[in-house]
Design a protein around this motif. Structure first.
Motif, short mmCIF file in Angstrom:
data_model
loop_
_atom_site.label_atom_id
_atom_site.label_comp_id
_atom_site.label_asym_id
_atom_site.label_seq_id
_atom_site.Cartn_x
_atom_site.Cartn_y
_atom_site.Cartn_z
N ALA A 1 0.84 -1.20 -0.06
CA ALA A 1 0.07 -0.12 0.09
C ALA A 1 0.82 1.42 -0.04
O ALA A 1 0.44 2.14 -0.67
N ALA A 2 1.98 1.20 0.70
CA ALA A 2 2.75 2.36 0.87
C ALA A 2 3.41 2.62 -0.44
O ALA A 2 3.86 3.88 -0.74
N GLY A 3 3.73 1.32 -1.16
CA GLY A 3 4.37 1.80 -2.58
C GLY A 3 3.39 2.13 -3.89
O GLY A 3 3.81 2.02 -4.71
N GLY A 4 2.15 2.09 -3.30
CA GLY A 4 0.97 2.53 -4.46
C GLY A 4 0.68 1.21 -5.00
O GLY A 4 -0.36 1.22 -6.01
N GLY B 1 -5.92 7.44 -1.61
CA GLY B 1 -7.00 8.43 -1.71
C GLY B 1 -8.42 7.69 -2.35
O GLY B 1 -9.10 8.39 -2.90
N ASP B 2 -8.45 6.46 -2.14
CA ASP B 2 -9.70 5.81 -2.42
C ASP B 2 -10.65 5.44 -1.26
O ASP B 2 -10.59 4.36 -0.85
N GLN C 1 -14.32 3.00 2.65
CA GLN C 1 -15.61 3.08 3.33
C GLN C 1 -16.30 1.59 3.09
O GLN C 1 -16.94 1.04 3.99
N ARG C 2 -16.10 1.18 1.82
CA ARG C 2 -16.94 -0.10 1.64
C ARG C 2 -16.23 -1.15 2.56
O ARG C 2 -17.12 -2.17 3.09
N LEU C 3 -14.97 -1.07 2.70
CA LEU C 3 -14.13 -2.41 3.71
C LEU C 3 -14.70 -2.12 5.14
O LEU C 3 -14.74 -3.03 5.86
N GLY D 1 -8.93 9.75 7.34
CA GLY D 1 -8.85 9.67 6.08
C GLY D 1 -9.48 10.88 5.28
O GLY D 1 -9.41 11.40 4.50
N TYR D 2 -10.96 10.85 5.93
CA TYR D 2 -11.80 12.03 5.47
C TYR D 2 -11.10 13.43 5.76
O TYR D 2 -11.44 14.26 5.18
#
Length: 538
Positions: free
Chosen positions: A97-100, A131-132, A137-139, A157-158
């Motif tokens: 995740a940190a690596g995109g 940024g997703d 939110q779905r998870l 995040g928000y």
């Protein structure tokens, strides 16, 4: 770590615990390359790592942004049968995740047999990093268990996206909220410039710690409300439930610097020493800045000399402070000491150095330092550096050279540069270049009447009153008025702001009576005010 590694190498057959201890030691000391190299040595010796080894190595790969090596470690994880380990899986998610590479992170998450709340939090945080927020939110809605950390992760995040409305809704739904959650939203309002909501939330907090106070005080500072910074600090001390820390004192000292509140700054200095922060580099830097901006440069130098640890900000602050107050020789001397300490200067350092050359009239030295900045330190000049050079040439009377310098700049000159050139034209009574500078200023700021004021003063110095009148008409035609300057003064432990012809203060009559008395004293001493300056009377 050198000694630890030497001892390790003397052990004939080190077990897993010893390998892991050495790996953790390097990781704690931010020596991530050594972690990866040591793991490679384990592989070459056919030593199979255990579940405590992988997270350390994977985190180091993430810190180094070495995804290729991280994928190799991932392969070893699968071959070793550790795919189902939640601790290993979580660190893999964080690395990808940190690596995109969010797809790889989700694949790891999907392959985990046992997903605890930490794994869910890591995956959700991965989406937030990308940024997703929709996927996050779905998870979050699907998560079987949601602890306070997961709730706070979503709220943060928000906030990062500036969506305080959704962040506040989530915060209000939280089944349990600790002081960290309150502080998260408090700082969110402050960073998104909603200081009223920040104040309101602060008053509603059931428990406050030092970070709560810092959130409010820092919010005021970020929004330029420095008087409220000092008021909140005074309230913090009065209520006495929480003691300030180094961050608090740094913010307050910065506010004192902006307001010129020297007496309070001195009190904070004594307070910091009594609280044991006299050796704190952040407080020391703020003290140097405060004393320099309040004009007490000798005190700033004393603080600098007494600091055990000095970072780049320390050197920059004292050099720029000395340069601003005309002590360019001292600034240049300190720059030599800085280079001898093997600390590499940055762009801010050179702003102070070029300013010093300007005040000392050292044109050749200034040009040499400007060249050195590029050739010796690979620092690309910014608009501020070009502005310093134009000011240096202009003050030295080299107006044609200054204009040539502006024309050869790789970036467009801003209003500061043209205003500096216009000021130099007034000093040396060069009407032609002054009119050129005004043309450029009007192009950049067509509605700023202050530009006309500056050229009017040039005409006034030369007695060209028809041109002064013409510019007054042009200034009036802009439809904008020149905003008066605001000054501040420290009185009875508070700061009072005032401007020209100000009548807001409750003791206006007494103030103007004192002013009239001072004016009479000045006139009786032979001092006659100059009312020809358009920048003052108008």
């Amino acid at each position: 770590m050198t000694y630890a590694h030497q001892v390790f190498d003397q052990i004939p057959d080190p077990n897993f615990a010893l390998w892991n201890a050495l790996l953790r030691g390097y990781a704690k000391n931010e020596s991530h390359m050594e972690v990866v190299a040591l793991f490679g040595r384990m592989k070459s010796m056919d030593i199979m790592p255990n579940c405590f080894t992988f997270p350390v190595v994977i985190k180091s790969c993430g810190k180094l942004s070495r995804l290729v090596e991280g994928e190799e470690v991932h392969c070893v994880v699968i071959k070793g049968g550790f795919r189902s380990n939640p601790f290993v899986g979580t660190t893999l998610i964080e690395m990808y995740a940190a690596g995109g590479v969010i797809g790889a992170a989700y694949k790891v998450f999907g392959e985990m047999f046992e997903r605890n709340v930490v794994a869910w939090t890591s995956m959700i945080n991965g989406y937030i990093l990308c940024g997703d927020m929709v996927s996050a939110q779905r998870l979050f809605d699907l998560a079987p268990e949601r602890d306070i950390v997961l709730w706070n992760t979503m709220v943060s995040g928000y906030i990062e996206l500036g969506n305080m409305v959704t962040a506040r809704k989530l915060f209000d739904k939280m089944p349990r909220r600790d002081v960290i959650c309150w502080n998260t939203v408090l700082n969110g309002y402050a960073s998104n410039q909603d200081i009223e909501a920040c104040e309101d939330l602060f008053e509603k907090m059931p428990v406050r710690n030092v970070f709560s106070w810092n959130g409010l005080i820092g919010g005021y500072a970020r929004n330029g409300r420095f008087i409220e910074v000092l008021g909140s600090f005074n309230r913090m001390l009065t209520e006495g439930d929480v003691l300030p820390n180094d961050a608090t004192l740094t913010i307050v000292l910065s506010a004192c610097a902006r307001l010129g509140a020297l007496d309070l700054g001195k009190w904070v200095h004594v307070y910091a020493e009594n609280m044991g922060y006299n050796r704190n580099v952040y407080v020391g830097n703020a003290l140097i800045d405060m004393y320099a901006k309040c004009g007490v440069v000798d005190n700033a130098v004393d603080v600098f000399k007494n600091m055990d640890k000095k970072d780049l900000i320390t050197w920059n602050t004292i050099i720029c402070g000395l340069a601003t107050h005309g002590r360019g020789g001292d600034a240049l001397s300190l720059f030599s000491q800085m280079k001898n300490s093997r600390l590499k200067p940055d762009g801010i350092t050179f702003i102070g150095i070029l300013c010093s050359c300007t005040h000392l009239g050292l044109v050749e030295d200034g040009l040499s330092y400007f060249q050195s900045m590029v050739s010796d330190y690979s620092i690309m000049p910014q608009i501020e550096h070009y502005g310093c050079m134009v000011d240096l040439l202009g003050r030295a009377g080299l107006l044609e050279q200054a204009v040539d310098f502006v024309r050869q700049m790789p970036i467009e000159a801003d209003v500061v540069i043209w205003a500096a050139l216009l000021g130099a034209c007034r000093t040396y009574k060069n009407i032609e270049l002054a009119e050129l500078a005004l043309e450029r200023l009007i192009e950049l700021e067509p509605k700023n009447p202050a530009n006309y004021v500056m050229l009017s003063n040039v005409y006034g110095d030369l007695g060209r009153w028809k041109d002064v009148a013409r510019l007054k008409v042009a200034m009036r035609d802009t439809g904008y008025k020149k905003f008066p300057g605001i000054s501040s003064i420290e009185v009875n432990d508070s700061v009072v702001e005032f401007c020209s012809l100000d009548e807001r203060h409750p003791e206006t009559e007494e103030i103007y009576e004192a002013l009239r008395g001072l004016t009479k004293l000045l006139r009786s001493s032979g001092n006659v005010p100059d009312f020809l300056e358009l920048g003052h009377g108008d």
